[in-house]
Scaffold this motif. Sequence first.
Motif, PDB file in Angstrom:
ATOM      1  N   TYR A  95       0.757  -1.383   0.160  1.00 29.31           N
ATOM      2  CA  TYR A  95       0.352  -0.006  -0.625  1.00 29.31           C
ATOM      3  C   TYR A  95       0.383   1.097   0.372  1.00 29.31           C
ATOM      4  O   TYR A  95       0.175   2.328  -0.892  1.00 29.31           O
ATOM      5  N   LYS A  96       1.834   1.226   1.043  1.00 30.27           N
ATOM      6  CA  LYS A  96       2.853   1.857   0.547  1.00 30.27           C
ATOM      7  C   LYS A  96       3.703   3.081  -0.431  1.00 30.27           C
ATOM      8  O   LYS A  96       3.346   3.684  -0.758  1.00 30.27           O
ATOM      9  N   VAL A  97       3.888   1.431  -1.001  1.00 27.50           N
ATOM     10  CA  VAL A  97       4.455   1.634  -2.722  1.00 27.50           C
ATOM     11  C   VAL A  97       3.396   2.634  -3.450  1.00 27.50           C
ATOM     12  O   VAL A  97       4.160   3.208  -4.093  1.00 27.50           O
ATOM     13  N   ALA A  98       1.832   1.709  -3.354  1.00 23.02           N
ATOM     14  CA  ALA A  98       1.238   2.471  -4.022  1.00 23.02           C
ATOM     15  C   ALA A  98       0.867   3.832  -4.251  1.00 23.02           C
ATOM     16  O   ALA A  98       0.670   4.573  -4.757  1.00 23.02           O
ATOM     17  N   SER A  99       0.516   3.984  -2.500  1.00 19.24           N
ATOM     18  CA  SER A  99       0.881   5.461  -2.253  1.00 19.24           C
ATOM     19  C   SER A  99       1.478   6.980  -2.921  1.00 19.24           C
ATOM     20  O   SER A  99       1.602   7.655  -3.244  1.00 19.24           O
ATOM     21  N   LYS A 100       2.752   6.281  -3.107  1.00 21.08           N
ATOM     22  CA  LYS A 100       3.922   7.175  -3.161  1.00 21.08           C
ATOM     23  C   LYS A 100       3.272   7.778  -4.762  1.00 21.08           C
ATOM     24  O   LYS A 100       3.198   8.846  -4.962  1.00 21.08           O
ATOM     25  N   ASN A 101       2.240   7.277  -5.281  1.00 20.91           N
ATOM     26  CA  ASN A 101       1.775   7.711  -6.782  1.00 20.91           C
ATOM     27  C   ASN A 101       0.795   8.890  -6.775  1.00 20.91           C
ATOM     28  O   ASN A 101       0.257   9.993  -7.379  1.00 20.91           O
ATOM     29  N   ILE A 102       0.081   8.862  -5.688  1.00 23.70           N
ATOM     30  CA  ILE A 102      -1.025   9.160  -5.196  1.00 23.70           C
ATOM     31  C   ILE A 102      -0.903  10.281  -5.108  1.00 23.70           C
ATOM     32  O   ILE A 102      -1.810  11.148  -5.921  1.00 23.70           O
ATOM     33  N   LEU A 103       0.310  10.994  -4.869  1.00 25.78           N
ATOM     34  CA  LEU A 103       0.810  12.067  -4.349  1.00 25.78           C
ATOM     35  C   LEU A 103       0.449  13.466  -5.615  1.00 25.78           C
ATOM     36  O   LEU A 103      -0.471  13.777  -6.205  1.00 25.78           O
ATOM     37  N   LYS A 104       0.741  12.240  -7.248  1.00 26.65           N
ATOM     38  CA  LYS A 104       1.035  13.396  -8.182  1.00 26.65           C
ATOM     39  C   LYS A 104       0.053  13.007  -8.665  1.00 26.65           C
ATOM     40  O   LYS A 104      -0.566  13.719  -9.079  1.00 26.65           O
ATOM     41  N   THR A 105      -0.981  12.305  -8.465  1.00 26.65           N
ATOM     42  CA  THR A 105      -2.295  12.220  -8.729  1.00 26.65           C
ATOM     43  C   THR A 105      -2.935  13.669  -8.378  1.00 26.65           C
ATOM     44  O   THR A 105      -4.627  13.230  -8.849  1.00 26.65           O
ATOM     45  N   PHE A 106      -3.134  13.635  -7.020  1.00 21.92           N
ATOM     46  CA  PHE A 106      -3.541  14.641  -6.919  1.00 21.92           C
ATOM     47  C   PHE A 106      -3.899  16.032  -6.861  1.00 21.92           C
ATOM     48  O   PHE A 106      -4.553  16.720  -7.047  1.00 21.92           O
ATOM     49  N   GLU A 107      -2.074  15.891  -7.376  1.00 24.07           N
ATOM     50  CA  GLU A 107      -1.560  17.732  -8.143  1.00 24.07           C
ATOM     51  C   GLU A 107      -2.414  17.922  -9.327  1.00 24.07           C
ATOM     52  O   GLU A 107      -3.214  18.091  -9.814  1.00 24.07           O
ATOM     53  N   ILE A 108      -2.468  16.453 -10.147  1.00 30.85           N
ATOM     54  CA  ILE A 108      -2.484  16.713 -10.909  1.00 30.85           C
ATOM     55  C   ILE A 108      -4.206  16.721 -11.653  1.00 30.85           C
ATOM     56  O   ILE A 108      -4.905  17.332 -12.365  1.00 30.85           O
ATOM     57  N   ASN A 109      -4.942  15.917 -10.409  1.00 29.34           N
ATOM     58  CA  ASN A 109      -6.961  15.671 -10.312  1.00 29.34           C
ATOM     59  C   ASN A 109      -7.753  17.492  -9.894  1.00 29.34           C
ATOM     60  O   ASN A 109      -8.101  17.216 -10.016  1.00 29.34           O
ATOM     61  N   ASN A 110      -6.140  17.743  -8.866  1.00 31.36           N
ATOM     62  CA  ASN A 110      -7.553  18.687  -8.011  1.00 31.36           C
ATOM     63  C   ASN A 110      -6.998  19.871  -8.171  1.00 31.36           C
ATOM     64  O   ASN A 110      -6.823  20.824  -7.644  1.00 31.36           O
ATOM     65  N   ASN A 111      -5.931  19.625  -9.240  1.00 27.74           N
ATOM     66  CA  ASN A 111      -4.999  21.422  -8.819  1.00 27.74           C
ATOM     67  C   ASN A 111      -4.601  22.351  -8.096  1.00 27.74           C
ATOM     68  O   ASN A 111      -5.428  23.400  -7.799  1.00 27.74           O
ATOM     69  N   ASN A 112      -4.168  22.205  -7.116  1.00 28.56           N
ATOM     70  CA  ASN A 112      -4.202  22.775  -6.360  1.00 28.56           C
ATOM     71  C   ASN A 112      -5.198  22.897  -5.217  1.00 28.56           C
ATOM     72  O   ASN A 112      -4.975  24.169  -5.139  1.00 28.56           O
ATOM     73  N   ASN A 113      -6.078  22.677  -5.614  1.00 23.26           N
ATOM     74  CA  ASN A 113      -7.032  22.809  -4.588  1.00 23.26           C
ATOM     75  C   ASN A 113      -8.118  21.507  -3.721  1.00 23.26           C
ATOM     76  O   ASN A 113      -7.653  20.594  -3.631  1.00 23.26           O
ATOM     77  N   THR A 114      -8.345  22.058  -2.550  1.00 22.65           N
ATOM     78  CA  THR A 114      -8.553  21.458  -1.696  1.00 22.65           C
ATOM     79  C   THR A 114     -10.293  20.971  -1.589  1.00 22.65           C
ATOM     80  O   THR A 114     -11.091  20.284  -0.529  1.00 22.65           O
ATOM     81  N   ASP A 115     -11.554  21.587  -2.477  1.00 19.11           N
ATOM     82  CA  ASP A 115     -12.302  21.707  -2.537  1.00 19.11           C
ATOM     83  C   ASP A 115     -12.712  20.119  -1.849  1.00 19.11           C
ATOM     84  O   ASP A 115     -13.890  19.611  -1.482  1.00 19.11           O
ATOM     85  N   SER A 116     -11.894  19.627  -2.482  1.00 12.81           N
ATOM     86  CA  SER A 116     -13.032  18.097  -2.474  1.00 12.81           C
ATOM     87  C   SER A 116     -12.612  17.683  -1.244  1.00 12.81           C
ATOM     88  O   SER A 116     -13.412  15.845  -1.016  1.00 12.81           O
ATOM     89  N   PHE A 117     -11.377  17.777  -1.124  1.00 13.73           N
ATOM     90  CA  PHE A 117     -11.356  17.660   0.357  1.00 13.73           C
ATOM     91  C   PHE A 117     -12.168  18.148   1.273  1.00 13.73           C
ATOM     92  O   PHE A 117     -12.247  16.882   2.425  1.00 13.73           O
ATOM     93  N   LYS A 118     -12.537  18.684   1.027  1.00 13.15           N
ATOM     94  CA  LYS A 118     -13.483  19.235   2.172  1.00 13.15           C
ATOM     95  C   LYS A 118     -15.229  19.066   2.482  1.00 13.15           C
ATOM     96  O   LYS A 118     -15.338  18.429   3.308  1.00 13.15           O
ATOM     97  N   ILE A 119     -15.204  17.981   1.097  1.00 12.01           N
ATOM     98  CA  ILE A 119     -16.576  17.363   1.139  1.00 12.01           C
ATOM     99  C   ILE A 119     -16.336  16.352   1.681  1.00 12.01           C
ATOM    100  O   ILE A 119     -17.182  15.699   2.372  1.00 12.01           O
ATOM    101  N   SER A 120     -15.106  15.600   1.608  1.00 13.09           N
ATOM    102  CA  SER A 120     -14.689  13.975   2.017  1.00 13.09           C
ATOM    103  C   SER A 120     -14.880  14.021   3.103  1.00 13.09           C
ATOM    104  O   SER A 120     -14.625  12.642   3.108  1.00 13.09           O
ATOM    105  N   GLN A 121     -14.399  15.262   3.784  1.00 14.69           N
ATOM    106  CA  GLN A 121     -13.757  15.356   5.085  1.00 14.69           C
ATOM    107  C   GLN A 121     -15.061  14.169   5.752  1.00 14.69           C
ATOM    108  O   GLN A 121     -14.459  13.262   6.766  1.00 14.69           O
ATOM    109  N   ASN A 122     -16.912  14.530   5.459  1.00 15.28           N
ATOM    110  CA  ASN A 122     -17.286  13.713   7.011  1.00 15.28           C
ATOM    111  C   ASN A 122     -16.738  12.461   6.576  1.00 15.28           C
ATOM    112  O   ASN A 122     -17.264  11.549   7.436  1.00 15.28           O
ATOM    113  N   ILE A 123     -16.870  11.553   5.117  1.00 18.32           N
ATOM    114  CA  ILE A 123     -16.701  10.778   5.020  1.00 18.32           C
ATOM    115  C   ILE A 123     -15.472   9.541   5.944  1.00 18.32           C
ATOM    116  O   ILE A 123     -15.961   8.664   5.883  1.00 18.32           O
TER     117      ILE A 123
END
Length: 219
Positions: A163-191
């Motif tokens: 899981y840790k190995v797979a996670s290394k690439n996730i940061l990159k995906t967040f940057e590409i998909n979220n465009n340095n924005n945290t809106d989706s993270f606010k929405i998903s805080q509850n879940i």
Amino acid sequence: MSHIQRKTLAQEVADRLIEEITNDEYTIGEKLPIEPELMKIYGVGRSSIREAIKILSINGILSVQQGVGTFVVSKNIQESLETQISKAEIEEVLEVRSLLDSKIAAKAAMNHTKKDLETIKLYLDLRGKLAEENQAQECYLADLNFHIAIAEACGNTLLKEIYKVASKNILKTFEINNNNNTDSFKISQNIHADLYRSIEKRNSEEASIIAQKIVENLF
């Protein structure tokens, strides 16, 4: 360590052409000057011109019509190979997550220690706080650490390492998909808080379902 390659002449010509096409110095449908002309304009040899045209035709900007000439067909450069590859990696990482997340959450619900719970909660709260403050990079990292903390709590060392190995690439995906924005993270805080609570209650079935929803963005 591999050195950064200096741009080839062909790449420089290609970049100049893209700029000129973008600025409408060459318009869509227009025929480019012939090779000897291009060689004069850009001050490079024939092979660099040919290579530049090849790069741009692969990218869907130019169309070479044998015996007629080279025409501008688009202003939109298609994604670079690098972006395509990193997107392919992203797809694979997400697939790994969708296979693992629910299993890991279920196991963490059964096997966590008090210390594991404290770490998960720490990153959950941090994730929420940073999302509210719009601190994108830090928020992405806190989210990642939240999921890694759950993996740490699952009691299976190999699963955790994968899981840790797979996670290394996730940061990159967040940057590409979220465009340095945290809106989706606010929405998903509850879940994410729901996931934490289900692990805390040792309800592995619920933890598994919630983790799967997070992966599939069903919240």
